[in-house]
Design a protein around this motif. Structure first.
Motif, PDB file in Angstrom:
ATOM      1  N   ALA A   1      49.385   5.307  41.541  1.00  0.00           N
ATOM      2  CA  ALA A   1      49.699   3.984  40.994  1.00  0.00           C
ATOM      3  C   ALA A   1      48.987   3.701  39.669  1.00  0.00           C
ATOM      4  O   ALA A   1      49.253   2.679  39.031  1.00  0.00           O
ATOM      5  CB  ALA A   1      49.336   2.903  42.014  1.00  0.00           C
ATOM      6  N   LEU A   2      48.103   4.578  39.245  1.00  0.00           N
ATOM      7  CA  LEU A   2      47.362   4.371  38.002  1.00  0.00           C
ATOM      8  C   LEU A   2      48.201   4.713  36.779  1.00  0.00           C
ATOM      9  O   LEU A   2      49.089   5.578  36.830  1.00  0.00           O
ATOM     10  CB  LEU A   2      46.102   5.243  37.991  1.00  0.00           C
ATOM     11  N   ARG A   3      47.902   4.081  35.668  1.00  0.00           N
ATOM     12  CA  ARG A   3      48.513   4.456  34.394  1.00  0.00           C
ATOM     13  C   ARG A   3      47.952   5.814  33.969  1.00  0.00           C
ATOM     14  O   ARG A   3      46.828   6.176  34.360  1.00  0.00           O
ATOM     15  CB  ARG A   3      48.227   3.405  33.325  1.00  0.00           C
ATOM     16  N   PRO A   4      48.702   6.578  33.154  1.00  0.00           N
ATOM     17  CA  PRO A   4      48.267   7.933  32.779  1.00  0.00           C
ATOM     18  C   PRO A   4      46.832   8.016  32.256  1.00  0.00           C
ATOM     19  O   PRO A   4      46.067   8.888  32.681  1.00  0.00           O
ATOM     20  CB  PRO A   4      49.281   8.341  31.705  1.00  0.00           C
ATOM     21  N   GLU A   5      46.457   7.132  31.350  1.00  0.00           N
ATOM     22  CA  GLU A   5      45.105   7.203  30.794  1.00  0.00           C
ATOM     23  C   GLU A   5      44.050   6.876  31.838  1.00  0.00           C
ATOM     24  O   GLU A   5      42.951   7.441  31.838  1.00  0.00           O
ATOM     25  CB  GLU A   5      44.974   6.264  29.589  1.00  0.00           C
ATOM     26  N   ALA A   6      44.391   5.965  32.757  1.00  0.00           N
ATOM     27  CA  ALA A   6      43.454   5.634  33.823  1.00  0.00           C
ATOM     28  C   ALA A   6      43.295   6.815  34.778  1.00  0.00           C
ATOM     29  O   ALA A   6      42.206   7.075  35.289  1.00  0.00           O
ATOM     30  CB  ALA A   6      43.937   4.399  34.582  1.00  0.00           C
ATOM     31  N   ARG A   7      44.389   7.534  35.016  1.00  0.00           N
ATOM     32  CA  ARG A   7      44.308   8.735  35.856  1.00  0.00           C
ATOM     33  C   ARG A   7      43.368   9.754  35.229  1.00  0.00           C
ATOM     34  O   ARG A   7      42.541  10.353  35.905  1.00  0.00           O
ATOM     35  CB  ARG A   7      45.696   9.372  36.011  1.00  0.00           C
ATOM     36  N   ARG A   8      43.535   9.943  33.925  1.00  0.00           N
ATOM     37  CA  ARG A   8      42.679  10.913  33.238  1.00  0.00           C
ATOM     38  C   ARG A   8      41.211  10.524  33.368  1.00  0.00           C
ATOM     39  O   ARG A   8      40.352  11.360  33.683  1.00  0.00           O
ATOM     40  CB  ARG A   8      43.073  10.999  31.764  1.00  0.00           C
ATOM     41  N   GLY A   9      40.915   9.252  33.146  1.00  0.00           N
ATOM     42  CA  GLY A   9      39.531   8.796  33.237  1.00  0.00           C
ATOM     43  C   GLY A   9      38.967   8.960  34.635  1.00  0.00           C
ATOM     44  O   GLY A   9      37.807   9.360  34.805  1.00  0.00           O
ATOM     45  N   LEU A  10      39.777   8.679  35.651  1.00  0.00           N
ATOM     46  CA  LEU A  10      39.314   8.807  37.024  1.00  0.00           C
ATOM     47  C   LEU A  10      39.061  10.262  37.380  1.00  0.00           C
ATOM     48  O   LEU A  10      38.025  10.606  37.973  1.00  0.00           O
ATOM     49  CB  LEU A  10      40.340   8.202  37.981  1.00  0.00           C
ATOM     50  N   LEU A  11      39.993  11.140  37.021  1.00  0.00           N
ATOM     51  CA  LEU A  11      39.821  12.563  37.341  1.00  0.00           C
ATOM     52  C   LEU A  11      38.568  13.128  36.687  1.00  0.00           C
ATOM     53  O   LEU A  11      37.859  13.947  37.272  1.00  0.00           O
ATOM     54  CB  LEU A  11      41.052  13.363  36.899  1.00  0.00           C
TER      55      LEU A  11
END
Length: 243
Positions: A48-58
């Motif tokens: 459910a995260l936006r692409p940039e948020a996914r990158r930051g979380l990973l």
């Protein structure tokens, strides 16, 4: 808000709401909160995260947790996450995927992304994974031909009406391995025929063997399939065994 309270809120919220909370969080706090979440929590929230948020979380996850998240999501989702994995963590993440899962994920990557993943895979694993991908591609081609396909060990059983055909798809094979495996499966499941699918032409002696075997009353055929352009050849070879 204390981390423990925030984690409780994230776990009790719908995925979209939890994603919104993480995306609104200061970047410096993300690693602390991510470390307090379980992989199952992240598997639910990450899509459910936006692409940039996914990158930051990973990038904020510890290697073991990162691997668990990639393994936990659906292959299609994993194909969107794997390119976001930092280079220094990619090898252990790839190593943690099963051969079947890696084959599915590779099918959803661009050529450049596949090359990046394959470059960190263990020596010798690439051929096995490519072979699995080839078999899955052949299975999809058969399904496009309006037949039912069931996996049988590392081969397939195709059914159409009363007909049952054993199919073995082998990458980089001149027919010898594929013919043997297709015949073995046909014998075990009492199929009406056997089909060997390869990406290169069958050797002359293999072609002769299939002809002699079919003449002896055990329907056997070989066919070359590389991509969708060869779907017609594949289906004609299969239909020739319906007799």
């Amino acid at each position: 808000m204390p981390v423990a309270q925030l984690v409780t809120m994230l776990r009790s919220s719908p995925a979209s709401s939890a994603a919104g909370l993480l995306q609104a969080m200061p970047a410096e706090r993300l690693p602390i909160v991510a470390a307090a979440l379980k992989p199952a929590d992240l598997v639910r929230i990450v899509p459910a995260l936006r692409p940039e948020a996914r990158r930051g979380l990973l990038q904020a996850l510890e290697p073991d947790c990162l691997s668990a998240v990639i393994r936990g999501v659906a292959p299609r989702q994993a194909a969107t996450l794997l390119p976001l994995v930092p280079a220094e963590r990619l090898a252990p993440v790839v190593a943690g995927l099963s051969d079947g899962a890696l084959a599915e994920v590779l099918g959803g990557l661009t050529p450049q992304q596949r090359q990046r993943v394959e470059s960190v895979a263990a020596p010798g694993r690439e051929r096995k994974v490519l072979g699995l991908r080839y078999g899955e591609s052949v299975a999809r081609a058969l399904v496009r031909g309006n037949v039912h396909v069931a996996v049988y060990s590392d081969t397939m059983l195709v059914t159409k009406g009363r007909w049952r055909i054993a199919v073995a798809a082998r990458l980089g094979d001149d027919g010898r391995v594929a013919v043997r495996d297709a015949e073995d499966t046909a014998y075990k499941v009492r199929a009406d025929g056997a089909l060997a699918v390869t990406d290169v032409a069958a050797a002359a002696d293999v072609v002769q063997y299939t002809r002699e075997t079919s003449d002896a009353g055990r329907p056997l055929e070989t066919v070359v399939w590389v991509d969708e352009r060869h779907d017609g050849h594949l289906m004609r070879a299969l239909v020739s065994l319906f007799r």
